[in-house]
Design an enzyme around this catalytic site. Structure first.
Site, short mmCIF file in Angstrom:
data_model
loop_
_atom_site.label_atom_id
_atom_site.label_comp_id
_atom_site.label_asym_id
_atom_site.label_seq_id
_atom_site.Cartn_x
_atom_site.Cartn_y
_atom_site.Cartn_z
N HIS A 1 77.31 8.34 -62.24
CA HIS A 1 77.62 7.35 -61.21
C HIS A 1 76.37 6.54 -60.87
CE1 HIS A 1 81.52 9.17 -59.41
NE2 HIS A 1 81.49 9.26 -60.72
N TYR B 1 82.16 6.89 -49.10
CA TYR B 1 81.85 7.53 -47.82
C TYR B 1 82.39 6.62 -46.72
CZ TYR B 1 78.49 10.66 -50.14
OH TYR B 1 77.89 11.62 -50.92
N PRO C 1 76.73 19.08 -45.94
CA PRO C 1 77.06 18.62 -47.29
C PRO C 1 77.03 17.10 -47.51
CG PRO C 1 79.05 19.32 -46.14
CD PRO C 1 77.88 19.67 -45.25
N LYS D 1 73.14 17.77 -51.14
CA LYS D 1 71.78 18.14 -51.54
C LYS D 1 71.57 19.63 -51.77
CE LYS D 1 69.96 14.14 -51.70
NZ LYS D 1 69.88 13.64 -53.08
N TYR E 1 69.16 9.53 -52.35
CA TYR E 1 70.44 10.01 -52.90
C TYR E 1 70.28 10.48 -54.35
CZ TYR E 1 75.52 10.39 -53.08
OH TYR E 1 76.80 10.88 -53.19
C1 PHB Z 1 81.65 16.77 -53.88
O1 PHB Z 1 82.03 16.15 -54.87
O2 PHB Z 1 82.07 17.92 -53.60
C2 PHB Z 1 80.71 16.10 -52.93
C3 PHB Z 1 80.18 14.87 -53.28
C4 PHB Z 1 79.32 14.24 -52.40
C5 PHB Z 1 79.01 14.83 -51.20
C6 PHB Z 1 79.52 16.08 -50.87
C7 PHB Z 1 80.37 16.71 -51.74
O3 PHB Z 1 78.19 14.17 -50.35
#
Ligand code: PHB
Ligand code: APR
Length: 395
Positions: free
Chosen positions: A72, A205, A297, A301, A389
């Protein structure tokens, strides 16, 4: 039994450490509480930083990742019904992140370790750490293959406490040595896996008046979705229809973007906390990963931070065994903590930016929207998000 490094826990921290040590010619034995099947099936996060991916390739465990991982080059931030893309390749020197489930990482690491005939003792109970402040620490435990009641003993030079937040390693450090820094969040995430092609190629997000939401994925056929919920949310109150209806509301855009639905195959609530202990070492015990720190989460990280800890630890142990130098071991905690705190800051920042806090007032809401507006319109601000990130440079 004797080894050079006793590793408690076969999570990402313990398994990566064992392969890094093997590459340096250092022996280790892993003691794991659960069965192989359990650790290989446990659903956790699934986003690998650029450095974590590189390390898997270097260790020769990147073959399935190369085939199945989804690269990504950016994410979307969605607020006020509009999406804004953060372009990592442009902002973070061509780097990207890779979606690949944590339990798939675990499978690859376990397979590599067993193929190299290095032991992992599954279903080890009552692991107890001894003589940590001597040069001959040891671990006692019981193992499923042993006659009931028979206690085993593993002598070693060092112990790596890689047994996660609820493990025994951190608790083995005498009272008064550790300082704890923590923050709980007044919400959790309700996470689902759905058999539905992801409605977006990249993660989304969402900041929404009803609460945070996140779209992620596991494959071109499986979507992973999260909803902000109460920390002790009762899953019984969330039949599938209610989950989809809430997700549709939070992901809605002004131009009619649609989430794809499909059968829900997994549902769980995750709590959120920030937690650090200092120092990450006592005598010959070194804590790594969730045993020493937890991040919420948002930003994914946890696994990546565990990997950077054990990179530092492996290098320090390498220098001890090859040159007899304890300098890097003495600096282990300080070296790790500099990065740990930067990652804590980032995970906290993403969390407070995107979630609704129960005691927020209209000022806080306006401030969040201003922060989102800034981060999606200022190159300097979006570059800061992007570099954190994809992963800060390793220590
Ligand atoms: C996930 O794919 O489980 C995931 C991805 C990004 C995040 C948290 C969890 O910030
Ligand atoms: N004895 C032996 N093993 C133990 C014990 C014990 N007393 N207690 C826990 N374990 C094992 C757990 O069963 C687990 O397999 O230690 C392992 C710890 O793994 P994780 O919790 O995954 O922690 P870590 O390796 O630090 O990985 C950190 O991965 O799972 C995510 O949320 C976590 O993202 C974070 C990252």
């Amino acid at each position: 039994m004797r080894t050079q490094v006793a590793i408690i826990g076969a999570g990402p921290a313990g398994l990566f450490l064992s392969l890094l040590l093997k590459r340096l010619g250092i022996e280790s034995v892993i003691l794991e509480l659960h069965t192989r099947q359990y650790i290989e099936e446990r659903v956790r996060a699934g986003l690998l930083e650029y450095n974590t991916v590189q390390l898997m390739h270097e260790l020769g465990v990147g073959e399935r990742l190369r085939r199945q991982g989804l690269e990504h080059g950016g994410i979307e931030l969605r607020f006020n019904g509009r999406s804004h893309r953060i372009d990592f390749r442009d902002l973070a020197a061509g780097k990207c992140v890779t979606i690949y489930a944590q339990h798939e990482v675990i499978k690859d690491l376990v397979a590599a370790r067993l193929a190299a005939n290095c032991p992992i003792l599954f279903e080890t109970t009552d692991a107890t750490l001894h003589a940590l402040d001597s040069t001959s620490p040891y671990v006692t435990f019981r193992h499923n293959s042993q006659k009931e009641g028979a206690a085993e003993r593993l002598d070693c030079d060092f112990i790596a406490g890689c047994d996660g937040f609820h493990g025994v390693s951190r608790a083995a450090i005498p009272a008064g040595v550790l300082t704890t820094y923590e923050r709980d969040y007044p919400f959790g995430w309700l996470g689902i896996l759905a058999q539905a092609p992801p409605a977006s190629k990249e993660l989304i997000y969402v900041h929404h008046d009803r609460g945070f939401a996140l779209l992620s994925m596991r494959s071109p056929e499986i979507t992973r979705l999260y909803l902000q919920c109460a920390p002790d949310e009762d899953l019984g109150l969330w039949p599938d229809d209610r989950i989809w209806s809430e997700l549709h509301k939070r992901f809605a855009t002004r131009d009619g973007w649609r989430l794809t639905e499909g059968p829900i195959t997994q549902k769980a609530v995750t709590g959120m906390r920030s937690f650090v202990v200092e120092p990450m070492q006592f005598g010959r015990l070194f804590l790594a990963g969730d045993a020493a720190h937890i991040v919420p989460p948002t930003g994914a990280k946890g696994l990546n931070l565990a990997v950077s800890d054990v990179g530092v630890l492996a290098e320090a142990l390498g220098s001890f065994y090859s040159r007899g130098s304890s300098d890097l071991l003495a600096q282990y905690s300080a070296t790790c903590l500099r990065r740990v705190w930067k990652v804590q800051r980032f995970s906290w920042w993403m969390t407070q930016l995107l979630h609704r806090f129960p005691d927020d007032n209209p000022f806080d809401h306006r401030r969040q929207l201003a922060d989102l507006d800034y981060v999606t319109t200022s190159r300097a601000a979006s570059q800061s998000l992007a570099e954190n990130y994809v992963g800060l440079p390793l220590p």
